[in-house]
Design an enzyme around this catalytic site. Structure first.
Site, PDB file in Angstrom:
ATOM      1  N   HIS A 273     -10.002 -40.784 -18.893  1.00 32.54           N
ATOM      2  CA  HIS A 273      -8.502 -41.077 -19.237  1.00 32.54           C
ATOM      3  C   HIS A 273      -8.185 -39.912 -19.774  1.00 32.54           C
ATOM      4  O   HIS A 273      -8.759 -38.784 -20.164  1.00 32.54           O
ATOM      5  CB  HIS A 273      -8.443 -42.147 -20.428  1.00 32.54           C
ATOM      6  CG  HIS A 273      -9.081 -43.333 -19.956  1.00 32.54           C
ATOM      7  ND1 HIS A 273      -8.463 -44.335 -19.309  1.00 32.54           N
ATOM      8  CD2 HIS A 273     -10.215 -43.725 -20.214  1.00 32.54           C
ATOM      9  CE1 HIS A 273      -9.394 -45.465 -19.298  1.00 32.54           C
ATOM     10  NE2 HIS A 273     -10.363 -44.847 -19.660  1.00 32.54           N
TER      11      HIS A 273
ATOM     12  N   GLY B  84     -12.464 -26.684 -16.584  1.00 33.03           N
ATOM     13  CA  GLY B  84     -12.921 -27.636 -17.507  1.00 33.03           C
ATOM     14  C   GLY B  84     -13.353 -28.848 -17.114  1.00 33.03           C
ATOM     15  O   GLY B  84     -14.198 -29.509 -17.889  1.00 33.03           O
TER      16      GLY B  84
ATOM     17  N   ASP C 186     -22.744 -34.451 -26.209  1.00 35.14           N
ATOM     18  CA  ASP C 186     -21.566 -34.078 -25.271  1.00 35.14           C
ATOM     19  C   ASP C 186     -22.375 -33.567 -24.050  1.00 35.14           C
ATOM     20  O   ASP C 186     -23.318 -33.086 -23.972  1.00 35.14           O
ATOM     21  CB  ASP C 186     -20.878 -32.959 -26.165  1.00 35.14           C
ATOM     22  CG  ASP C 186     -19.760 -32.244 -25.298  1.00 35.14           C
ATOM     23  OD1 ASP C 186     -19.119 -33.161 -24.348  1.00 35.14           O
ATOM     24  OD2 ASP C 186     -19.954 -31.196 -24.965  1.00 35.14           O
ATOM     25  N   ARG C 187     -21.526 -33.609 -23.026  1.00 33.46           N
ATOM     26  CA  ARG C 187     -22.179 -33.155 -21.738  1.00 33.46           C
ATOM     27  C   ARG C 187     -21.864 -31.577 -21.338  1.00 33.46           C
ATOM     28  O   ARG C 187     -22.827 -30.712 -21.695  1.00 33.46           O
ATOM     29  CB  ARG C 187     -21.536 -33.831 -20.533  1.00 33.46           C
ATOM     30  CG  ARG C 187     -22.411 -33.979 -19.439  1.00 33.46           C
ATOM     31  CD  ARG C 187     -21.815 -34.505 -18.144  1.00 33.46           C
ATOM     32  NE  ARG C 187     -20.702 -33.720 -17.613  1.00 33.46           N
ATOM     33  CZ  ARG C 187     -19.953 -34.025 -16.492  1.00 33.46           C
ATOM     34  NH1 ARG C 187     -20.194 -35.173 -15.796  1.00 33.46           N
ATOM     35  NH2 ARG C 187     -18.797 -33.279 -15.889  1.00 33.46           N
ATOM     36  N   ASP C 188     -20.501 -31.296 -21.148  1.00 29.84           N
ATOM     37  CA  ASP C 188     -20.189 -29.825 -20.602  1.00 29.84           C
ATOM     38  C   ASP C 188     -20.334 -29.003 -21.690  1.00 29.84           C
ATOM     39  O   ASP C 188     -19.548 -29.071 -22.799  1.00 29.84           O
ATOM     40  CB  ASP C 188     -18.848 -30.007 -20.032  1.00 29.84           C
ATOM     41  CG  ASP C 188     -18.868 -30.850 -18.674  1.00 29.84           C
ATOM     42  OD1 ASP C 188     -19.708 -31.127 -18.214  1.00 29.84           O
ATOM     43  OD2 ASP C 188     -17.637 -31.352 -18.440  1.00 29.84           O
TER      44      ASP C 188
ATOM     45  N   THR D 112     -18.976 -38.186 -22.639  1.00 28.75           N
ATOM     46  CA  THR D 112     -18.193 -37.191 -21.853  1.00 28.75           C
ATOM     47  C   THR D 112     -16.849 -37.499 -21.501  1.00 28.75           C
ATOM     48  O   THR D 112     -16.690 -38.672 -20.777  1.00 28.75           O
ATOM     49  CB  THR D 112     -19.015 -36.513 -20.608  1.00 28.75           C
ATOM     50  OG1 THR D 112     -18.224 -35.608 -20.008  1.00 28.75           O
ATOM     51  CG2 THR D 112     -19.338 -37.615 -19.598  1.00 28.75           C
ATOM     52  N   ASN D 113     -15.812 -36.883 -22.233  1.00 31.36           N
ATOM     53  CA  ASN D 113     -14.552 -36.760 -21.683  1.00 31.36           C
ATOM     54  C   ASN D 113     -14.354 -36.277 -20.448  1.00 31.36           C
ATOM     55  O   ASN D 113     -14.863 -35.142 -20.282  1.00 31.36           O
ATOM     56  CB  ASN D 113     -13.594 -36.112 -22.337  1.00 31.36           C
ATOM     57  CG  ASN D 113     -13.404 -36.804 -23.815  1.00 31.36           C
ATOM     58  OD1 ASN D 113     -13.697 -38.001 -24.140  1.00 31.36           O
ATOM     59  ND2 ASN D 113     -12.350 -36.510 -24.722  1.00 31.36           N
TER      60      ASN D 113
ATOM     61  N   ASP E 289     -19.892 -29.359 -28.349  1.00 23.07           N
ATOM     62  CA  ASP E 289     -19.151 -27.919 -28.908  1.00 23.07           C
ATOM     63  C   ASP E 289     -17.639 -28.000 -29.206  1.00 23.07           C
ATOM     64  O   ASP E 289     -17.234 -26.917 -29.014  1.00 23.07           O
ATOM     65  CB  ASP E 289     -19.392 -27.326 -27.401  1.00 23.07           C
ATOM     66  CG  ASP E 289     -18.600 -27.566 -26.393  1.00 23.07           C
ATOM     67  OD1 ASP E 289     -18.769 -28.900 -26.080  1.00 23.07           O
ATOM     68  OD2 ASP E 289     -17.935 -26.762 -25.537  1.00 23.07           O
ATOM     69  N   LYS E 290     -17.103 -29.225 -29.355  1.00 21.06           N
ATOM     70  CA  LYS E 290     -15.825 -29.118 -29.778  1.00 21.06           C
ATOM     71  C   LYS E 290     -15.470 -30.205 -30.886  1.00 21.06           C
ATOM     72  O   LYS E 290     -16.413 -31.193 -31.110  1.00 21.06           O
ATOM     73  CB  LYS E 290     -15.107 -29.863 -28.533  1.00 21.06           C
ATOM     74  CG  LYS E 290     -14.990 -29.188 -27.226  1.00 21.06           C
ATOM     75  CD  LYS E 290     -13.955 -28.294 -27.324  1.00 21.06           C
ATOM     76  CE  LYS E 290     -13.602 -27.342 -26.131  1.00 21.06           C
ATOM     77  NZ  LYS E 290     -14.397 -27.464 -24.858  1.00 21.06           N
TER      78      LYS E 290
END
Ligand SMILES: [Mg+2]
Length: 293
Positions: free
Chosen positions: A118, A33, A11-13, A65-66, A160-161
């Site tokens: 999206h 976010g 994941d990125r952030d 990443t979203n 992290d999610k």
């Protein structure tokens, strides 16, 4: 045909770069976010070293990443690309930080980045709907696996999610190869996740597993006590070079698995007991662990 390679999907952030703790200016155009300004891309301490160790061990590193902020009008896909490029440049080996080489052309330990702009609550077409690339959808991992020749059953996911982990399992990565980063847990950051991933390759017959049990009660039910025990074990491992393969806590005990012989593990455990008892005595006037075992 080239054999499929194992990857670590990242994941990125708040996994690689600071996000939740950014200053308010970072969110001038977007919702909190949604990081869409490359000027605010900053690595979390230890992330580069962790990536380098995973890359050196033969894992292909892929960022997924979203970025629903695009669907919500906070920026464009070009802004996502700019942030991803800035991140990949920061994730380049230190000896490749030649300032004469423009950032996008420096080698990175990260092979590729995939983004999902999206969001079902967005209002910017064509991104204003649910999409199988958007985590927990498996689309980004499936696309990377197809394009880069990766093997999901032998790959890992770190995020992290919970939706990061769900995207991985939806794409065929085994649940035991998904790592949720959480403060106070055995894996608070990418460095700890890298330890766990690299330790999984260790032959179990070369490890020792030992348990410390509390003198009385359930002292590790206290969050600060539990965090101190975990942090102390990690510090001892770092100082001594003994690899901490696994660390598991319950309210009344801590169980550690170390890549060393029994004598080395007993020494490690004695040091963990000594340091955390001293901490507990200073804080609460009582030992955590019996000293005569
Ligand atoms: Mg995240």
């Amino acid at each position: 045909m080239r054999p499929l390679r194992p990857a670590v999907f990242l994941d990125r952030d708040d996994t690689l770069n600071v996000n939740a703790d950014l200053p308010p200016e970072a969110w001038a155009r977007t919702k909190e976010g949604d990081l869409l300004d490359p000027a605010f891309v900053e690595l979390i301490p230890g992330a580069l070293e962790a990536c380098r160790r995973l890359s050196d061990a033969g894992f292909v590193l892929v960022v997924i990443t979203n970025q629903g902020g695009v669907a919500r009008g906070g920026g464009s896909t070009r802004d996502i690309d700019a942030c991803n490029t800035a991140l990949r440049a920061l994730l380049s080996p230190s000896d490749d930080h030649d300032e004469h080489v423009p950032a996008p052309f420096r080698a990175s330990v990260v092979t590729a980045s995939y983004s999902a702009p999206h969001h079902p609550e967005g209002d910017v077409p064509p991104f204003d709907d649910e999409h199988h690339w958007r985590k927990p959808g498996p689309g980004m991992i499936e696309a990377a696996a197809h394009e880069l020749g990766l093997d999901p059953p032998r790959s890992w996911m770190v995020g992290d999610k919970q939706r990061d982990l769900d995207a991985a399992t939806n794409a065929g990565i085994p649940p035991k190869r998904t790592i949720l980063l959480a403060p106070g847990s055995p894996c608070p950051d990418l460095a700890a996740a890298a330890d766990r991933i690299l330790a999984s390759a260790i032959d179990p017959s070369q490890t020792t597993r030992l348990t410390l049990r509390a003198s009385s009660g359930a002292p590790l039910g206290d969050e600060r006590a539990r965090e101190t025990v975990i942090a102390t074990a990690r510090a001892i491992a770092e100082r001594t070079g003994v690899r901490l393969v696994d660390l598991d806590t319950a309210d009344d005990r801590v169980t550690i698995t170390l890549a060393t012989h029994r004598l080395g593990a007993l020494g490690f455990l004695a040091e963990l007991r000594r340091l955390t008892n001293a901490w507990s005595r200073a804080r609460a006037g009582a030992d955590l662990w019996p000293t005569d075992r």
